[in-house]
Design a protein around this motif. Structure first.
Motif, PDB file in Angstrom:
ATOM      1  N   VAL A  15       0.721  -1.161  -0.227  1.00  0.00           N
ATOM      2  CA  VAL A  15       0.059  -0.094  -0.098  1.00  0.00           C
ATOM      3  C   VAL A  15       0.782   1.330   0.143  1.00  0.00           C
ATOM      4  N   GLY A  16       0.403   2.342  -0.523  1.00  0.00           N
ATOM      5  CA  GLY A  16       0.996   3.634  -0.294  1.00  0.00           C
ATOM      6  C   GLY A  16       0.037   4.762  -0.145  1.00  0.00           C
ATOM      7  N   HIS A  17       0.208   5.764   0.262  1.00  0.00           N
ATOM      8  CA  HIS A  17      -0.739   6.862   0.387  1.00  0.00           C
ATOM      9  C   HIS A  17       0.075   8.216   0.127  1.00  0.00           C
ATOM     10  N   ALA A  18      -0.191   8.915  -1.185  1.00  0.00           N
ATOM     11  CA  ALA A  18       0.631  10.004  -1.665  1.00  0.00           C
ATOM     12  C   ALA A  18       2.108   9.844  -1.843  1.00  0.00           C
ATOM     13  N   VAL A  19       2.243   8.729  -2.573  1.00  0.00           N
ATOM     14  CA  VAL A  19       3.603   8.781  -2.617  1.00  0.00           C
ATOM     15  C   VAL A  19       4.151   8.317  -4.112  1.00  0.00           C
ATOM     16  N   LEU A  20       3.060   7.940  -4.841  1.00  0.00           N
ATOM     17  CA  LEU A  20       3.514   7.677  -6.231  1.00  0.00           C
ATOM     18  C   LEU A  20       4.093   8.922  -7.204  1.00  0.00           C
ATOM     19  N   HIS A  21       3.463  10.001  -6.752  1.00  0.00           N
ATOM     20  CA  HIS A  21       3.939  11.432  -7.385  1.00  0.00           C
ATOM     21  C   HIS A  21       4.996  11.998  -6.762  1.00  0.00           C
ATOM     22  N   HIS A  22       5.621  11.186  -5.912  1.00  0.00           N
ATOM     23  CA  HIS A  22       7.206  11.584  -5.436  1.00  0.00           C
ATOM     24  C   HIS A  22       8.319  10.738  -6.104  1.00  0.00           C
ATOM     25  N   ILE A  23       8.017   9.763  -6.910  1.00  0.00           N
ATOM     26  CA  ILE A  23       9.059   8.783  -7.426  1.00  0.00           C
ATOM     27  C   ILE A  23       9.282   9.212  -8.831  1.00  0.00           C
ATOM     28  N   PRO A  24      10.569   9.395  -9.090  1.00  0.00           N
ATOM     29  CA  PRO A  24      10.843   9.600 -10.466  1.00  0.00           C
ATOM     30  C   PRO A  24      10.329   8.747 -11.586  1.00  0.00           C
ATOM     31  N   ASP A  25      10.549   7.391 -11.512  1.00  0.00           N
ATOM     32  CA  ASP A  25      10.109   6.528 -12.284  1.00  0.00           C
ATOM     33  C   ASP A  25       9.039   5.555 -11.872  1.00  0.00           C
ATOM     34  N   VAL A  26       7.681   6.186 -12.013  1.00  0.00           N
ATOM     35  CA  VAL A  26       6.499   5.498 -11.477  1.00  0.00           C
ATOM     36  C   VAL A  26       6.603   4.086 -11.714  1.00  0.00           C
ATOM     37  N   GLU A  27       6.437   3.921 -13.114  1.00  0.00           N
ATOM     38  CA  GLU A  27       6.531   2.455 -13.769  1.00  0.00           C
ATOM     39  C   GLU A  27       7.446   1.428 -13.329  1.00  0.00           C
ATOM     40  N   LEU A  28       8.678   2.050 -12.981  1.00  0.00           N
ATOM     41  CA  LEU A  28       9.782   0.957 -12.454  1.00  0.00           C
ATOM     42  C   LEU A  28       9.139   0.773 -10.934  1.00  0.00           C
ATOM     43  N   SER A  29       8.936   1.573 -10.291  1.00  0.00           N
ATOM     44  CA  SER A  29       8.349   1.453  -8.877  1.00  0.00           C
ATOM     45  C   SER A  29       7.312   0.502  -8.763  1.00  0.00           C
ATOM     46  N   MET A  50       0.061   2.677 -16.865  1.00  0.00           N
ATOM     47  CA  MET A  50       1.403   2.226 -16.182  1.00  0.00           C
ATOM     48  C   MET A  50       1.211   0.993 -15.253  1.00  0.00           C
ATOM     49  N   ALA A  51       0.271   0.809 -14.475  1.00  0.00           N
ATOM     50  CA  ALA A  51       0.115  -0.314 -13.816  1.00  0.00           C
ATOM     51  C   ALA A  51       0.086  -1.613 -14.628  1.00  0.00           C
ATOM     52  N   THR A  52      -0.479  -1.452 -15.419  1.00  0.00           N
ATOM     53  CA  THR A  52      -0.771  -2.590 -16.364  1.00  0.00           C
ATOM     54  C   THR A  52       0.389  -2.834 -17.190  1.00  0.00           C
ATOM     55  N   SER A  53       1.408  -1.895 -17.624  1.00  0.00           N
ATOM     56  CA  SER A  53       2.714  -2.120 -18.113  1.00  0.00           C
ATOM     57  C   SER A  53       3.543  -2.704 -17.086  1.00  0.00           C
ATOM     58  N   ALA A  54       3.364  -2.393 -16.131  1.00  0.00           N
ATOM     59  CA  ALA A  54       4.380  -3.023 -14.681  1.00  0.00           C
ATOM     60  C   ALA A  54       3.997  -4.458 -14.671  1.00  0.00           C
ATOM     61  N   GLY A  55       2.876  -4.963 -15.195  1.00  0.00           N
ATOM     62  CA  GLY A  55       2.852  -6.414 -15.146  1.00  0.00           C
ATOM     63  C   GLY A  55       1.466  -6.722 -14.266  1.00  0.00           C
ATOM     64  N   ALA A  56       0.797  -5.768 -13.634  1.00  0.00           N
ATOM     65  CA  ALA A  56      -0.275  -6.089 -12.972  1.00  0.00           C
ATOM     66  C   ALA A  56      -1.528  -6.376 -13.860  1.00  0.00           C
ATOM     67  N   VAL A  57      -2.359  -7.065 -13.061  1.00  0.00           N
ATOM     68  CA  VAL A  57      -3.876  -7.524 -13.869  1.00  0.00           C
ATOM     69  C   VAL A  57      -4.928  -7.241 -12.956  1.00  0.00           C
ATOM     70  N   GLU A  58      -6.124  -6.992 -13.273  1.00  0.00           N
ATOM     71  CA  GLU A  58      -7.105  -6.392 -12.605  1.00  0.00           C
ATOM     72  C   GLU A  58      -6.999  -5.030 -12.008  1.00  0.00           C
ATOM     73  N   VAL A  59      -6.628  -4.246 -12.956  1.00  0.00           N
ATOM     74  CA  VAL A  59      -6.060  -2.676 -12.479  1.00  0.00           C
ATOM     75  C   VAL A  59      -7.412  -1.847 -12.640  1.00  0.00           C
ATOM     76  N   GLU A  60      -7.530  -1.175 -11.429  1.00  0.00           N
ATOM     77  CA  GLU A  60      -8.812  -0.120 -11.605  1.00  0.00           C
ATOM     78  C   GLU A  60      -8.289   1.259 -10.987  1.00  0.00           C
ATOM     79  N   THR A  61      -8.839   2.132 -11.413  1.00  0.00           N
ATOM     80  CA  THR A  61      -8.668   3.389 -10.723  1.00  0.00           C
ATOM     81  C   THR A  61     -10.107   4.171 -10.070  1.00  0.00           C
ATOM     82  N   ALA A  62     -10.113   5.030  -9.100  1.00  0.00           N
ATOM     83  CA  ALA A  62     -11.365   5.588  -8.542  1.00  0.00           C
ATOM     84  C   ALA A  62     -10.584   6.795  -8.112  1.00  0.00           C
TER      85      ALA A  62
END
Length: 338
Positions: free
Chosen positions: A148-162, A246-258
């Motif tokens: 899990v993470g809260h307000a973290v992805l926007h701080h990471i230079p390479d989000v897809e790598l993370s 990005m989440a799908t390209s990172a290898g995840a399935v069942e990806v959803e946003t809200a």
């Protein structure tokens, strides 16, 4: 019992100099460490973070808003990781809410890891902490059931790598949930409202009779440097569709946003900015009740009215979830037969 890997945690630097701030303009990860070390000890107060029922309900609400009901019926997860933990707000409250049994917290900031593990200790939770880069998570493959993470992805230079790293450390079938990420449209109006509030309040506090409401010039200068770093460390904003890709390209399935917070964000940012200009304790309980009550009311309006009218990308916060594919023979057989 909470523990930290003391040999891996550098000493926090809670007071960045003007020279360090200038250097951080050219070094993204230095900026992250300086800003979050600076904010660590006061972060919970600044953002009205607590570990009581109010924030337990808030954290669980974010989880419930994005995770399917059938998954929630199988809780708790055994072991969870919070990436970019800050003070541990999201994971510690999710553990208390019954989402996970035990966990690990990581952050690039030594100061944040120190506070997060201290908070875990005070709550009696089974949590350990490490200073860690989200682009190279220091855990083995298939370690966690939940990340899990809260307000973290926007701080990471390479989000897809993370996100690839997140998928790597998850067990097959494990899930990630990231909440509190700024949308591109939401960030635009939040910055304008925060900047306008700061300038207006600082000018107003110079008027006769208002000197007791004004922080010292030294504090204001330090807050200004912190604010400058805050804009530096915020590297990204997201369109929900792009975050899904990005989440799908990172290898995840069942990806959803809200997404959530529309009018609530228009209140929340000016309120938090105003609070940063006033001496601690000056506003009192009445103000806190107004701020939280106003935010809660407008959040309800956003969820029950504006969600049906306003495009997803116009809300301030976006959440994303996804699952690590399970390559088990049963899953493969089921897919082949479907």
């Amino acid at each position: 019992m909470t523990s930290t890997h003391e040999g891996e945690i550098p000493v926090p630097n809670p007071h960045a100099t003007a020279e360090q701030v200038e250097a951080a303009r050219h070094d993204t990860k230095l900026a992250q460490v300086l800003y979050h070390d600076w904010e660590a000890e006061s972060y919970d107060d600044k953002w009205s973070i607590s570990y009581d029922q109010r924030c337990i309900d808030y954290a669980r609400g974010r989880f419930d808003a994005i995770v399917p009901d059938d998954v929630q019926r199988e809780l708790p997860y055994d072991r969870a990781l919070e990436l970019g933990c800050g003070t541990g707000f999201f994971l510690l409250n999710l553990i208390q809410a019954g989402v996970a049994r035990r966990g690990s917290v990581t952050d690039l900031s030594p100061g944040m890891v120190k506070v997060a593990t201290r908070n875990g200790t005070s709550l009696g939770l089974d949590v350990d902490g490490r200073v860690a880069d989200a682009e190279g998570i220091p855990y083995d493959d298939n370690t966690f059931d939940l990340v899990v993470g809260h307000a973290v992805l926007h701080h990471i230079p390479d989000v897809e790598l993370s996100l690839r790293e997140v998928v790597r450390v998850l067990k097959p079938g494990g899930r990630f949930v990231f909440a509190g990420e700024p949308t591109t449209v939401g960030n635009a109006y939040a910055r304008r409202l925060a900047d306008l509030t700061w300038k207006t309040t600082v000018r107003a506090m110079k008027l006769p009779g208002l000197s007791s409401w004004r922080r010292s010039q030294e504090e204001l200068d330090e807050n200004s440097r912190a604010a400058a770093l805050e804009w530096i460390v915020d590297l990204h904003t997201f369109d929900p569709v792009d975050l899904e890709k990005m989440a799908t390209s990172a290898g995840a399935v069942e990806v959803e946003t809200a997404s959530e917070e529309f009018t609530a964000a228009m209140l929340g940012w000016p309120v938090r900015t105003f609070e940063s200009t006033v001496p601690p304790g000056k506003l009192g309980w009445g103000w806190a009740k107004f701020a939280f009550g106003g935010w809660t009311t407008l959040s309800w309006v956003d969820a029950n009215v504006w969600r049906h009218v306003v495009p997803k990308g116009w809300f301030y916060n976006v959440m994303v979830t996804g699952v690590k594919p399970d390559p088990s023979p049963l899953t493969s057989f089921d897919r082949a037969g479907s």
